[in-house]
Write a protein that holds these residues in place. Sequence first.
Motif, PDB file in Angstrom:
ATOM      1  N   ALA A   1     -14.979  -6.838  -5.254  1.00 44.56           N
ATOM      2  CA  ALA A   1     -13.615  -6.383  -4.972  1.00 44.56           C
ATOM      3  C   ALA A   1     -13.041  -5.828  -6.274  1.00 44.56           C
ATOM      4  O   ALA A   1     -12.295  -6.502  -6.991  1.00 44.56           O
ATOM      5  CB  ALA A   1     -12.765  -7.528  -4.438  1.00 44.56           C
TER       6      ALA A   1
ATOM      7  N   THR B   1       0.013  -5.423  -7.988  1.00 48.95           N
ATOM      8  CA  THR B   1      -0.608  -6.734  -8.144  1.00 48.95           C
ATOM      9  C   THR B   1       0.353  -7.885  -7.869  1.00 48.95           C
ATOM     10  O   THR B   1       1.570  -7.740  -7.957  1.00 48.95           O
ATOM     11  CB  THR B   1      -1.161  -6.913  -9.568  1.00 48.95           C
ATOM     12  OG1 THR B   1      -0.062  -6.956 -10.498  1.00 48.95           O
ATOM     13  CG2 THR B   1      -2.100  -5.793  -9.936  1.00 48.95           C
TER      14      THR B   1
ATOM     15  N   ASP C   1       0.837  -1.206   0.000  1.00 48.35           N
ATOM     16  CA  ASP C   1       0.000   0.000   0.000  1.00 48.35           C
ATOM     17  C   ASP C   1       0.869   1.253   0.000  1.00 48.35           C
ATOM     18  O   ASP C   1       0.575   2.230  -0.700  1.00 48.35           O
ATOM     19  CB  ASP C   1      -0.934   0.011   1.214  1.00 48.35           C
ATOM     20  CG  ASP C   1      -2.142  -0.901   1.036  1.00 48.35           C
ATOM     21  OD1 ASP C   1      -2.556  -1.141  -0.118  1.00 48.35           O
ATOM     22  OD2 ASP C   1      -2.677  -1.373   2.047  1.00 48.35           O
TER      23      ASP C   1
ATOM     24  N   ALA D   1      -5.049  -7.542  -6.212  1.00 46.91           N
ATOM     25  CA  ALA D   1      -4.432  -6.312  -5.710  1.00 46.91           C
ATOM     26  C   ALA D   1      -3.864  -6.577  -4.318  1.00 46.91           C
ATOM     27  O   ALA D   1      -4.599  -6.964  -3.414  1.00 46.91           O
ATOM     28  CB  ALA D   1      -5.465  -5.196  -5.651  1.00 46.91           C
TER      29      ALA D   1
ATOM     30  N   LEU E   1      -8.880  -5.349   2.068  1.00 50.97           N
ATOM     31  CA  LEU E   1      -9.532  -6.506   1.478  1.00 50.97           C
ATOM     32  C   LEU E   1      -9.141  -7.809   2.172  1.00 50.97           C
ATOM     33  O   LEU E   1      -9.740  -8.855   1.918  1.00 50.97           O
ATOM     34  CB  LEU E   1      -9.179  -6.617  -0.013  1.00 50.97           C
ATOM     35  CG  LEU E   1      -9.691  -5.485  -0.916  1.00 50.97           C
ATOM     36  CD1 LEU E   1      -9.156  -5.668  -2.328  1.00 50.97           C
ATOM     37  CD2 LEU E   1     -11.205  -5.433  -0.918  1.00 50.97           C
TER      38      LEU E   1
ATOM     39  N   ILE F   1      -2.575   0.488  -8.430  1.00 53.90           N
ATOM     40  CA  ILE F   1      -2.708  -0.851  -7.864  1.00 53.90           C
ATOM     41  C   ILE F   1      -1.396  -1.596  -8.047  1.00 53.90           C
ATOM     42  O   ILE F   1      -0.793  -1.559  -9.131  1.00 53.90           O
ATOM     43  CB  ILE F   1      -3.843  -1.649  -8.550  1.00 53.90           C
ATOM     44  CG1 ILE F   1      -5.206  -1.016  -8.238  1.00 53.90           C
ATOM     45  CG2 ILE F   1      -3.830  -3.109  -8.110  1.00 53.90           C
ATOM     46  CD1 ILE F   1      -6.362  -1.694  -8.970  1.00 53.90           C
TER      47      ILE F   1
ATOM     48  N   ALA G   1      -2.770  -0.704  -2.971  1.00 52.69           N
ATOM     49  CA  ALA G   1      -3.632   0.229  -3.711  1.00 52.69           C
ATOM     50  C   ALA G   1      -3.557   1.604  -3.081  1.00 52.69           C
ATOM     51  O   ALA G   1      -3.367   1.737  -1.859  1.00 52.69           O
ATOM     52  CB  ALA G   1      -5.082  -0.260  -3.741  1.00 52.69           C
TER      53      ALA G   1
ATOM     54  N   ALA H   1      -5.271  -1.800  -0.327  1.00 51.15           N
ATOM     55  CA  ALA H   1      -5.658  -3.191  -0.558  1.00 51.15           C
ATOM     56  C   ALA H   1      -5.663  -4.000   0.725  1.00 51.15           C
ATOM     57  O   ALA H   1      -6.307  -5.045   0.796  1.00 51.15           O
ATOM     58  CB  ALA H   1      -4.706  -3.830  -1.579  1.00 51.15           C
TER      59      ALA H   1
ATOM     60  N   ALA I   1     -10.793  -3.709  -7.061  1.00 46.23           N
ATOM     61  CA  ALA I   1      -9.338  -3.636  -7.230  1.00 46.23           C
ATOM     62  C   ALA I   1      -8.797  -4.967  -7.741  1.00 46.23           C
ATOM     63  O   ALA I   1      -7.910  -5.000  -8.607  1.00 46.23           O
ATOM     64  CB  ALA I   1      -8.672  -3.261  -5.906  1.00 46.23           C
ATOM     65  N   ASP I   2      -9.327  -6.083  -7.235  1.00 48.12           N
ATOM     66  CA  ASP I   2      -8.919  -7.392  -7.741  1.00 48.12           C
ATOM     67  C   ASP I   2      -9.372  -7.590  -9.180  1.00 48.12           C
ATOM     68  O   ASP I   2      -8.656  -8.193  -9.995  1.00 48.12           O
ATOM     69  CB  ASP I   2      -9.500  -8.507  -6.862  1.00 48.12           C
ATOM     70  CG  ASP I   2      -8.804  -8.628  -5.515  1.00 48.12           C
ATOM     71  OD1 ASP I   2      -7.711  -8.053  -5.358  1.00 48.12           O
ATOM     72  OD2 ASP I   2      -9.360  -9.287  -4.619  1.00 48.12           O
TER      73      ASP I   2
ATOM     74  N   VAL J   1     -11.390   0.303  -3.363  1.00 50.21           N
ATOM     75  CA  VAL J   1     -10.969  -1.074  -3.658  1.00 50.21           C
ATOM     76  C   VAL J   1     -12.138  -2.043  -3.690  1.00 50.21           C
ATOM     77  O   VAL J   1     -12.029  -3.143  -4.246  1.00 50.21           O
ATOM     78  CB  VAL J   1      -9.902  -1.556  -2.656  1.00 50.21           C
ATOM     79  CG1 VAL J   1      -8.638  -0.731  -2.790  1.00 50.21           C
ATOM     80  CG2 VAL J   1     -10.425  -1.525  -1.231  1.00 50.21           C
TER      81      VAL J   1
END
Length: 318
Positions: A175, A131, A108, A146, A219, A129, A149, A216, A177-178, A154
């Motif tokens: 989700a 990954t 992050d 992710a 999450l 993001i 982020a 992220a 961001a994913d 997200v």
Amino acid sequence: MTRIEVVAPDGVPEVRHGDDLVALLLPLVDLADGDVVVVTSKVVSKAEGRVVAGSREDLLASETARVVARRGLTTIVRTRLGLTMAAAGIDGSNVDVGSVVLLPEDPDASARAIRSRIQQRTGRNVGVIVTDTAGRAWREGQTDIAIGAAGLLVAEDYAGRLDAYGNELEVTAPAVADEIAGVSELAQGKLGGRPFAVVRGRADLVLAAGEDGPGARSLVRAEGGDLFGYGAREAVVRALLGDPADRAPFGSPAPAAELLEVLRTVTRAEARQDGGAIVVTSARPEALAALAFAHGWAVGPGESTDSAVEVRLHPATP
């Protein structure tokens, strides 16, 4: 009509420790406000000096908070970042023989730094993001997710909204961001040498300049909030051992009614609820202790499951 575009530029050189990722990216793309810049954790780690000598086996323990499951040569762990991944995300590909790449120390924070530098140099307000690739417990294959982020919503929360039929949604929370990480990987590829991607068309997810959002990390389910904190075999072993340090992955104490039903079904014991406690008589000691532990309960102070008399169980604190 909604249109989403993904561009993964060619021409990125081999990334080394100390390289400026934003300086490598900007000549290759034309950014606009509301874009989402996606960067693989591999190049973030390389730039941040997370390439180390050794093998996965050498480094696994230092990157592991807790082993979740082992099957043959595969070890699934919960990392120090809270991520549940094979081999703690340690990667031996696209790196010199004898070295491996560890995940970024704080993905992050890495995303926030990249976002800030992009804004400073271009004036553009983008989301970022970071990954990595992960497997799924119930499906074959892997997909990108992710792990870092910044400047991005997200997850979208649909709870309380109504669908087209008037039904109220309760727990729907994509989700996003994913999802962006996954669609970006389609353009980047695994062997294409394209560690960057720019996703355009979801500016509604990008936060205002200066607002980085929860990252992220938000999450990641809290320890004990995951219904599958251990593999099937490992859960049996940990419950039988009954180490208090292992309580958290089993989650909060189960309701008394649930434990009562399990005790009666598995042990055929006489069991009843007495206020906030459960009183058990004539249960098999090892089974009673393991079932209580797995359900977040514990034997009362000064008592033992080895006793032939009544045993009182109470909700335990992880």
